[in-house]
Design a protein around this motif. Structure first.
Motif, mmCIF file in Angstrom:
data_model
loop_
_atom_site.group_PDB
_atom_site.id
_atom_site.type_symbol
_atom_site.label_atom_id
_atom_site.label_comp_id
_atom_site.label_asym_id
_atom_site.label_seq_id
_atom_site.Cartn_x
_atom_site.Cartn_y
_atom_site.Cartn_z
ATOM 1 N N VAL A 111 -14.025 -1.322 -12.538
ATOM 2 C CA VAL A 111 -13.290 -0.792 -11.392
ATOM 3 C C VAL A 111 -13.055 -1.905 -10.374
ATOM 4 O O VAL A 111 -14.002 -2.494 -9.850
ATOM 5 C CB VAL A 111 -14.050 0.370 -10.734
ATOM 6 N N ASP A 112 -11.774 -2.185 -10.099
ATOM 7 C CA ASP A 112 -11.421 -3.216 -9.124
ATOM 8 C C ASP A 112 -11.168 -2.639 -7.740
ATOM 9 O O ASP A 112 -11.461 -3.267 -6.730
ATOM 10 C CB ASP A 112 -10.168 -3.979 -9.579
ATOM 11 N N VAL A 113 -10.574 -1.422 -7.693
ATOM 12 C CA VAL A 113 -10.187 -0.812 -6.424
ATOM 13 C C VAL A 113 -10.500 0.677 -6.478
ATOM 14 O O VAL A 113 -10.325 1.318 -7.518
ATOM 15 C CB VAL A 113 -8.672 -0.999 -6.141
ATOM 16 N N VAL A 114 -10.960 1.229 -5.352
ATOM 17 C CA VAL A 114 -11.151 2.676 -5.222
ATOM 18 C C VAL A 114 -10.324 3.158 -4.035
ATOM 19 O O VAL A 114 -10.447 2.632 -2.929
ATOM 20 C CB VAL A 114 -12.628 3.047 -5.009
ATOM 21 N N GLU A 115 -9.463 4.140 -4.270
ATOM 22 C CA GLU A 115 -8.628 4.726 -3.227
ATOM 23 C C GLU A 115 -8.921 6.223 -3.149
ATOM 24 O O GLU A 115 -9.458 6.812 -4.093
ATOM 25 C CB GLU A 115 -7.142 4.531 -3.535
ATOM 26 N N THR A 116 -8.542 6.837 -2.056
ATOM 27 C CA THR A 116 -8.565 8.295 -1.961
ATOM 28 C C THR A 116 -7.142 8.815 -2.132
ATOM 29 O O THR A 116 -6.169 8.061 -1.984
ATOM 30 C CB THR A 116 -9.121 8.760 -0.609
ATOM 31 N N ALA A 117 -7.027 10.104 -2.425
ATOM 32 C CA ALA A 117 -5.699 10.669 -2.670
ATOM 33 C C ALA A 117 -4.800 10.551 -1.447
ATOM 34 O O ALA A 117 -3.611 10.218 -1.569
ATOM 35 C CB ALA A 117 -5.832 12.129 -3.084
ATOM 36 N N THR A 118 -5.339 10.822 -0.259
ATOM 37 C CA THR A 118 -4.491 10.802 0.937
ATOM 38 C C THR A 118 -3.987 9.404 1.249
ATOM 39 O O THR A 118 -2.810 9.212 1.583
ATOM 40 C CB THR A 118 -5.253 11.382 2.142
ATOM 41 N N THR A 119 -4.856 8.400 1.157
ATOM 42 C CA THR A 119 -4.384 7.037 1.395
ATOM 43 C C THR A 119 -3.376 6.619 0.323
ATOM 44 O O THR A 119 -2.434 5.869 0.608
ATOM 45 C CB THR A 119 -5.557 6.042 1.440
ATOM 46 N N SER A 120 -3.549 7.128 -0.900
ATOM 47 C CA SER A 120 -2.572 6.844 -1.961
ATOM 48 C C SER A 120 -1.213 7.459 -1.637
ATOM 49 O O SER A 120 -0.173 6.830 -1.836
ATOM 50 C CB SER A 120 -3.085 7.380 -3.303
ATOM 51 N N VAL A 121 -1.228 8.694 -1.137
ATOM 52 C CA VAL A 121 0.025 9.359 -0.787
ATOM 53 C C VAL A 121 0.703 8.644 0.381
ATOM 54 O O VAL A 121 1.933 8.482 0.390
ATOM 55 C CB VAL A 121 -0.231 10.845 -0.441
ATOM 56 N N ILE A 122 -0.065 8.208 1.359
ATOM 57 C CA ILE A 122 0.516 7.482 2.488
ATOM 58 C C ILE A 122 1.218 6.220 1.995
ATOM 59 O O ILE A 122 2.344 5.911 2.422
ATOM 60 C CB ILE A 122 -0.565 7.154 3.532
ATOM 61 N N LYS A 123 0.587 5.480 1.104
ATOM 62 C CA LYS A 123 1.218 4.280 0.542
ATOM 63 C C LYS A 123 2.470 4.646 -0.253
ATOM 64 O O LYS A 123 3.508 3.988 -0.140
ATOM 65 C CB LYS A 123 0.237 3.525 -0.358
ATOM 66 N N LEU A 124 2.349 5.681 -1.083
ATOM 67 C CA LEU A 124 3.474 6.109 -1.921
ATOM 68 C C LEU A 124 4.678 6.478 -1.074
ATOM 69 O O LEU A 124 5.806 6.019 -1.322
ATOM 70 C CB LEU A 124 3.043 7.299 -2.772
ATOM 71 N N VAL A 125 4.461 7.319 -0.057
ATOM 72 C CA VAL A 125 5.562 7.782 0.779
ATOM 73 C C VAL A 125 6.169 6.630 1.574
ATOM 74 O O VAL A 125 7.389 6.544 1.729
ATOM 75 C CB VAL A 125 5.076 8.909 1.719
ATOM 76 N N SER A 126 5.331 5.716 2.072
ATOM 77 C CA SER A 126 5.841 4.606 2.881
ATOM 78 C C SER A 126 6.749 3.683 2.076
ATOM 79 O O SER A 126 7.636 3.035 2.640
ATOM 80 C CB SER A 126 4.679 3.804 3.478
ATOM 81 N N LYS A 127 6.535 3.639 0.753
ATOM 82 C CA LYS A 127 7.341 2.766 -0.095
ATOM 83 C C LYS A 127 8.444 3.514 -0.835
ATOM 84 O O LYS A 127 9.192 2.922 -1.619
ATOM 85 C CB LYS A 127 6.438 2.027 -1.094
#
Length: 299
Positions: free
Chosen positions: A154-170
């Motif tokens: 495992v290189d990186v651990v994210e949470t779903a909400t931070t993932s969605v924020i990144k997804l939507v911003s891009k």
């Protein structure tokens, strides 16, 4: 091509990705079903079963990668929005951790991370709005141990909400400053995200009942009501501007019907999450894997 794995309560979503600074290419995807009790609010409760299921899915799909990103999307992650006075960057982590421990009565074995959302000025003083997340060390360790058991690092651990924020911003789904709802619909839960001025505002989790042919119309009506509650909340915000667009994704067979029903009943433009310009890959549906894809995005 490293993996990105989203871990829910009853499912893992696995995406084989190639990531550059501005693009993601996905080659293989698979869903790994899990039974009740395998994962709970304390992490992996049945490591033997989870490791076996994940390893079998990787073998069946010919996936041999050794590195992965994890996206944790279950009750082991605690979210809390905080507003703190602006302090020196080096002190933000300490202040956020202290606030989370004091507010939620967490023990000191919790790991706390955060995302700075925006800044506001109140009474001539600058405050920072922060989305803080916490997870117990033992829960996080249980996810990493499962990956280790199947030969993944495992290189990186994210949470779903931070993932969605990144997804939507891009992604190109936010038009100007208009309020937008993004709904992630799964078999037993719906997560409703509100964005305004291209910024994350709020998340609401809603449990969904089991749906069948007898209660489908009523079930879809309940989904409409939950989305409508977020629309009504938006009217109470300082801008008093209504939601202009609803975007839906997830892994539920009724998503197309939900989109049509919501569009008709709430009279708001409603669409399935359009394929982001930065995303390329197989022609199969990407909608079930967007959280994992968001986790793979570079900040």
């Amino acid at each position: 091509m490293p993996l990105s794995i989203e871990i829910r309560l009853k499912q893992m979503q696995v995406v084989q990705t190639a990531v550059t600074k501005n693009r993601i290419h996905y080659k293989k995807t698979c869903s790994v079903p899990m039974e009740d009790g395998w994962v709970d609010a304390k992490g992996i409760a049945d490591p033997v079963a989870v490791a076996f299921a994940l390893n079998k899915a990787l073998q069946d799909n010919g996936i041999k990668e050794k590195k992965c990103t994890l996206c944790i999307n279950n009750p082991s992650v605690i979210y809390r929005e905080l507003t703190i006075p602006k302090v020196d960057d080096k002190r933000v982590a300490f202040v956020v951790r202290s606030e989370m421990i004091a507010t939620l009565d967490l023990t000191h074995d919790y790991i706390v991370d955060f995302v700075i959302l925006d800044e506001t000025i109140e009474a001539h003083k600058t405050h920072v709005r922060i989305l803080a997340v916490a997870i117990a060390e033992r829960a996080l360790a249980s996810y990493i141990d499962i990956c280790t058991k199947v030969g993944l690092k495992v290189d990186v651990v994210e949470t779903a909400t931070t993932s969605v924020i990144k997804l939507v911003s891009k992604s190109d789904i936010l038009e100007g400053t208009d309020p937008t709802i993004v709904a992630d619909i799964e078999n037993e839960i719906m997560k409703i995200y509100l964005f305004e001025n291209k910024s994350y505002i709020l998340l609401r989790n809603t449990k969904l009942n089991t749906v069948d042919s007898k209660n489908k119309i009523e079930w879809i009506g309940d989904v409409e009501d939950d989305i409508n509650k977020m629309m009504q909340f938006q009217f109470t915000r300082p801008s008093h501007i209504g939601v202009k667009r609803i975007v839906i994704y997830g892994d539920h067979p009724l998503i197309p019907e939900i989109r049509d029903a919501v569009s008709e009943s709430l009279s708001v433009e409603t669409l399935l999450y359009p394929k982001p310009d930065f995303l390329s890959g197989r022609e199969e549906s990407y909608l079930p894997y967007l959280n994992a894809i968001g986790a793979a995005l570079r900040k």
